[in-house]
Design a protein around this motif. Structure first.
Motif, PDB file in Angstrom:
ATOM      1  N   LEU A  13      39.563 -10.424 -39.175  1.00  0.00           N
ATOM      2  CA  LEU A  13      40.581  -9.694 -39.939  1.00  0.00           C
ATOM      3  C   LEU A  13      40.444  -8.185 -39.761  1.00  0.00           C
ATOM      4  O   LEU A  13      41.444  -7.471 -39.696  1.00  0.00           O
ATOM      5  CB  LEU A  13      40.499 -10.055 -41.414  1.00  0.00           C
ATOM      6  N   GLU A  14      39.214  -7.700 -39.692  1.00  0.00           N
ATOM      7  CA  GLU A  14      39.020  -6.264 -39.461  1.00  0.00           C
ATOM      8  C   GLU A  14      39.547  -5.842 -38.091  1.00  0.00           C
ATOM      9  O   GLU A  14      40.132  -4.775 -37.949  1.00  0.00           O
ATOM     10  CB  GLU A  14      37.542  -5.902 -39.589  1.00  0.00           C
ATOM     11  N   ARG A  15      39.353  -6.695 -37.099  1.00  0.00           N
ATOM     12  CA  ARG A  15      39.874  -6.376 -35.760  1.00  0.00           C
ATOM     13  C   ARG A  15      41.400  -6.351 -35.742  1.00  0.00           C
ATOM     14  O   ARG A  15      41.998  -5.508 -35.079  1.00  0.00           O
ATOM     15  CB  ARG A  15      39.335  -7.357 -34.743  1.00  0.00           C
ATOM     16  N   THR A  16      42.029  -7.281 -36.453  1.00  0.00           N
ATOM     17  CA  THR A  16      43.494  -7.245 -36.498  1.00  0.00           C
ATOM     18  C   THR A  16      43.986  -6.088 -37.357  1.00  0.00           C
ATOM     19  O   THR A  16      45.037  -5.516 -37.073  1.00  0.00           O
ATOM     20  CB  THR A  16      44.087  -8.564 -37.031  1.00  0.00           C
ATOM     21  N   GLU A  18      42.775  -3.188 -37.481  1.00  0.00           N
ATOM     22  CA  GLU A  18      42.724  -1.967 -36.670  1.00  0.00           C
ATOM     23  C   GLU A  18      44.039  -1.732 -35.930  1.00  0.00           C
ATOM     24  O   GLU A  18      44.335  -0.613 -35.534  1.00  0.00           O
ATOM     25  CB  GLU A  18      41.578  -2.054 -35.662  1.00  0.00           C
ATOM     26  N   GLN A  19      44.829  -2.789 -35.757  1.00  0.00           N
ATOM     27  CA  GLN A  19      46.098  -2.694 -35.036  1.00  0.00           C
ATOM     28  C   GLN A  19      47.263  -2.283 -35.926  1.00  0.00           C
ATOM     29  O   GLN A  19      48.361  -2.055 -35.432  1.00  0.00           O
ATOM     30  CB  GLN A  19      46.419  -4.027 -34.354  1.00  0.00           C
ATOM     31  N   GLY A  20      47.055  -2.239 -37.239  1.00  0.00           N
ATOM     32  CA  GLY A  20      48.102  -1.819 -38.152  1.00  0.00           C
ATOM     33  C   GLY A  20      48.418  -2.865 -39.206  1.00  0.00           C
ATOM     34  O   GLY A  20      47.904  -3.982 -39.175  1.00  0.00           O
ATOM     35  N   VAL A  21      49.277  -2.476 -40.136  1.00  0.00           N
ATOM     36  CA  VAL A  21      49.610  -3.337 -41.267  1.00  0.00           C
ATOM     37  C   VAL A  21      50.341  -4.600 -40.806  1.00  0.00           C
ATOM     38  O   VAL A  21      50.048  -5.694 -41.276  1.00  0.00           O
ATOM     39  CB  VAL A  21      50.471  -2.575 -42.306  1.00  0.00           C
ATOM     40  N   PHE A  22      51.277  -4.458 -39.884  1.00  0.00           N
ATOM     41  CA  PHE A  22      52.032  -5.625 -39.417  1.00  0.00           C
ATOM     42  C   PHE A  22      51.110  -6.632 -38.753  1.00  0.00           C
ATOM     43  O   PHE A  22      51.192  -7.840 -39.033  1.00  0.00           O
ATOM     44  CB  PHE A  22      53.136  -5.194 -38.443  1.00  0.00           C
ATOM     45  N   ALA A  23      50.224  -6.172 -37.895  1.00  0.00           N
ATOM     46  CA  ALA A  23      49.289  -7.080 -37.220  1.00  0.00           C
ATOM     47  C   ALA A  23      48.348  -7.741 -38.210  1.00  0.00           C
ATOM     48  O   ALA A  23      48.048  -8.938 -38.091  1.00  0.00           O
ATOM     49  CB  ALA A  23      48.494  -6.316 -36.159  1.00  0.00           C
ATOM     50  N   LYS A  62      44.797  -3.923 -47.392  1.00  0.00           N
ATOM     51  CA  LYS A  62      44.182  -5.036 -48.135  1.00  0.00           C
ATOM     52  C   LYS A  62      45.241  -5.789 -48.933  1.00  0.00           C
ATOM     53  O   LYS A  62      45.234  -7.021 -48.979  1.00  0.00           O
ATOM     54  CB  LYS A  62      43.093  -4.506 -49.057  1.00  0.00           C
ATOM     55  N   GLU A  63      46.150  -5.079 -49.543  1.00  0.00           N
ATOM     56  CA  GLU A  63      47.210  -5.695 -50.324  1.00  0.00           C
ATOM     57  C   GLU A  63      48.105  -6.568 -49.451  1.00  0.00           C
ATOM     58  O   GLU A  63      48.482  -7.669 -49.846  1.00  0.00           O
ATOM     59  CB  GLU A  63      48.044  -4.604 -51.006  1.00  0.00           C
ATOM     60  N   ALA A  64      48.420  -6.109 -48.262  1.00  0.00           N
ATOM     61  CA  ALA A  64      49.258  -6.882 -47.340  1.00  0.00           C
ATOM     62  C   ALA A  64      48.546  -8.172 -46.927  1.00  0.00           C
ATOM     63  O   ALA A  64      49.170  -9.237 -46.855  1.00  0.00           O
ATOM     64  CB  ALA A  64      49.595  -6.053 -46.101  1.00  0.00           C
ATOM     65  N   MET A  65      47.246  -8.092 -46.685  1.00  0.00           N
ATOM     66  CA  MET A  65      46.499  -9.298 -46.308  1.00  0.00           C
ATOM     67  C   MET A  65      46.425 -10.268 -47.485  1.00  0.00           C
ATOM     68  O   MET A  65      46.513 -11.492 -47.272  1.00  0.00           O
ATOM     69  CB  MET A  65      45.108  -8.931 -45.807  1.00  0.00           C
TER      70      MET A  65
END
Length: 71
Positions: A13-16, A18-23, A62-65
């Motif tokens: 999840l941390e790696r994704t 890093e790509q932005g909120v959408f990712a 974090k909220e988006a996830m």
């Protein structure tokens, strides 16, 4: 958590994230969907919640996830 599943999920999840909120949102949604198809929905949500809490993501990320996990 004792087996290391949540740490492995948190790393992914941390790696994704890093790509932005959408990712991060799409990645979390995909992980939640795959895990929900393998086991019950409630344990999946709980495991993912622990993994999200383990990440270093804050604020909107974090909220988006969290929302992607629940939805």
């Amino acid at each position: 958590q004792n087996v290391g599943l949540t740490n492995l999920l948190a790393l992914g999840l941390e790696r994704t994230a890093e790509q932005g909120v959408f990712a991060a949102t799409m990645g979390m949604g995909f992980v939640a969907a795959v895990l929900s198809s393998m086991m019950n929905n409630m344990p999946t949500v709980m495991i993912n919640a622990i993994a999200i809490d383990t990440t270093s993501a804050t604020g909107l990320m974090k909220e988006a996830m969290v929302y992607a996990n629940v939805i």
